[in-house]
Write an enzyme that holds these catalytic residues in place. Structure first.
Site, mmCIF file in Angstrom:
data_model
loop_
_atom_site.group_PDB
_atom_site.id
_atom_site.type_symbol
_atom_site.label_atom_id
_atom_site.label_comp_id
_atom_site.label_asym_id
_atom_site.label_seq_id
_atom_site.Cartn_x
_atom_site.Cartn_y
_atom_site.Cartn_z
ATOM 1 C CE LYS B 170 -3.602 2.730 0.287
ATOM 2 N NZ LYS B 170 -4.695 2.804 1.238
ATOM 3 C CE LYS B 238 -3.267 7.273 7.023
ATOM 4 N NZ LYS B 238 -4.112 6.092 7.241
#
Lengths: 291, 291
Positions: B170, B238
């Site tokens: 990811k 983030k």
């Protein structure tokens, strides 16, 4: 039609062959006679200078590497400007600075000659298969005359805008494409540093929001560690010189492109300019922890 | 099966609904009771803590934003670890640091509980349409048990490797995707500075070697100047914090990602964190010459 073609390298030669095969009369010129031989065998006629070639042609294509070479071919002592008839068109398919292209266009226009900048994406394979994407700058009228010839060379022809706009689009294309190659290289390098199989990561990415032609083509080459050239990376390095010069000239900061340009500088410094840009993986790995 | 789901936000809620609709028993927990209401109306049962929920479930999904929240949900005072039976599995679909994920997995394994890290790409639209790409880290045995449930949520399930490997994939996905968004923004900004229509440049690039899902989706949003959120850019910010921390931890230089991270910092600084990442165009424009 009576056409001319200058620049019979890895890109230009198959393109010239498509034009010849479609039944057009083709005049060729090259600094090295051997570059013309296969075309002459196939029916093209070799001339002694760009100017002499230009006298035989309504439309002359150039496909070379450097902007200064295009300027010399068009405007130099024996250049196209001394041979083209008023109404003839110079179609430059090289990747050069938009400014250089606009300067040539202005000089040719002064003698009633047209010019299109029409750089391509797709590489030698696209040239061979006539599947190039052609990004065109110049007048709609000139493009209308040249379009049937472009259709012999590529599958997508986009009229981007006025003179130089094709080169601007090509610069944008290179920014986005090589940034994607460099980012893919970093990602696979991080995966390896984490102890995760890059091939599995590549498979996961190919299915998601990061999917791209670059990930398909260059990511697969990285996973196979196949760094033989599709397009030689030194040409991307050249292109980044152009676009970072443009950024400097315009006062337009390009922080990502600047960083990608540094990775290409590292690639050249390592002596890998004749390899494929997938070798950016090795550039990333050179300073990254191994597992 | 008896399932649990924690984290019923823009992603988690439609995912939980798919599981419920397929006929599974669903236990839910949320800090805010109102987040559970639509699920409870549809047949889910609300519990008073993650631990109580865990007592009812063979497999518990979490889908929240921060790594510390996942750790607290799994290992905290009322955490899953105090309720799951041996043999039960915690499936964390949040995007968090690989290290945090591995730490949780080790703690759960100490009590005979399984764990999969299974972050996704595809955003809220992918969650709603059950077309997510799911990147899985953990044991093949645990994945075999959870796979039929993943198939209710996504269309691509890639087993990347051992625990943490899904999070690594990811992170790689985000690097490649957001780098492509940032590079597209720079390219369209350069086009505008050159006086060339960004829409035409976008059309030219979409047909060539720079073609990508990012260029299709985010490039089109930039051309339309549609900066309303698909995925809120603060989430990419983030994610870049996570992956740049990983790079720091491992001694793995990521120069392109670092520069993209700075662009995301600028985006946050400008107060645009709740907009779509296409707003990186405005970040690029903020310091670029206008025509």
């Amino acid at each position: 039609m009576k056409l001319g073609f200058i620049g019979l390298g890895a890109m230009g030669r198959p393109m010239a062959e498509h034009l010849l095969r479609a039944g057009h009369e083709l005049a060729v010129w090259g600094r090295r006679p051997q570059s013309m031989a296969p075309l002459v065998e196939a029916g093209a006629v070799a001339y002694a200078s760009p100017a002499e070639l230009a006298q035989q042609a309504e439309i002359v294509f150039t496909m070379v590497t450097a902007g200064e070479d295009v300027a010399r071919l068009a405007l130099g002592q024996d250049g196209l400007i001394h041979g083209l008839a008023a109404g003839a068109i110079h179609v430059d398919m090289s990747t050069i600075a938009p400014e250089t292209s606009r300067d040539i266009a202005v000089r040719l226009a002064g003698k009633g000659m047209g010019m299109l900048d029409a750089p391509v994406s797709g590489g030698p394979v696209g040239a061979q298969n006539a599947t190039l994407s052609i990004m065109v700058g110049g007048s709609a009228a000139d493009l209308d005359r040249v379009r049937p010839l472009f259709e012999l060379l590529g599958k997508t022809i986009v009229h981007v805008g006025g003179q130089g706009a094709g080169q601007v689009a090509k610069a944008c294309n290179q920014m986005v494409m090589v940034a994607a190659i460099a980012a893919s290289a970093e990602a696979l390098c991080l995966a390896a540093a984490e102890g995760v199989d890059p091939a599995r990561v590549h498979a996961a990415l190919a299915a998601g929001s990061a999917a791209s032609r670059v990930l398909d083509v260059f990511g697969a080459r990285m996973v196979k560690r196949d760094f033989a050239a599709g397009v030689e990376a030194r040409l991307h390095h050249k292109d980044f010189g152009i676009l970072l010069d443009e950024a400097h000239r315009l006062g337009c900061p390009l922080p990502i492109a600047a960083q990608v340009g540094q990775q290409l500088n590292a690639l050249m410094g390592m002596g890998w300019g004749r390899m494929d840009a997938a070798v950016l993986l090795r550039v990333a790995e050179a300073s990254c922890r191994r597992n």
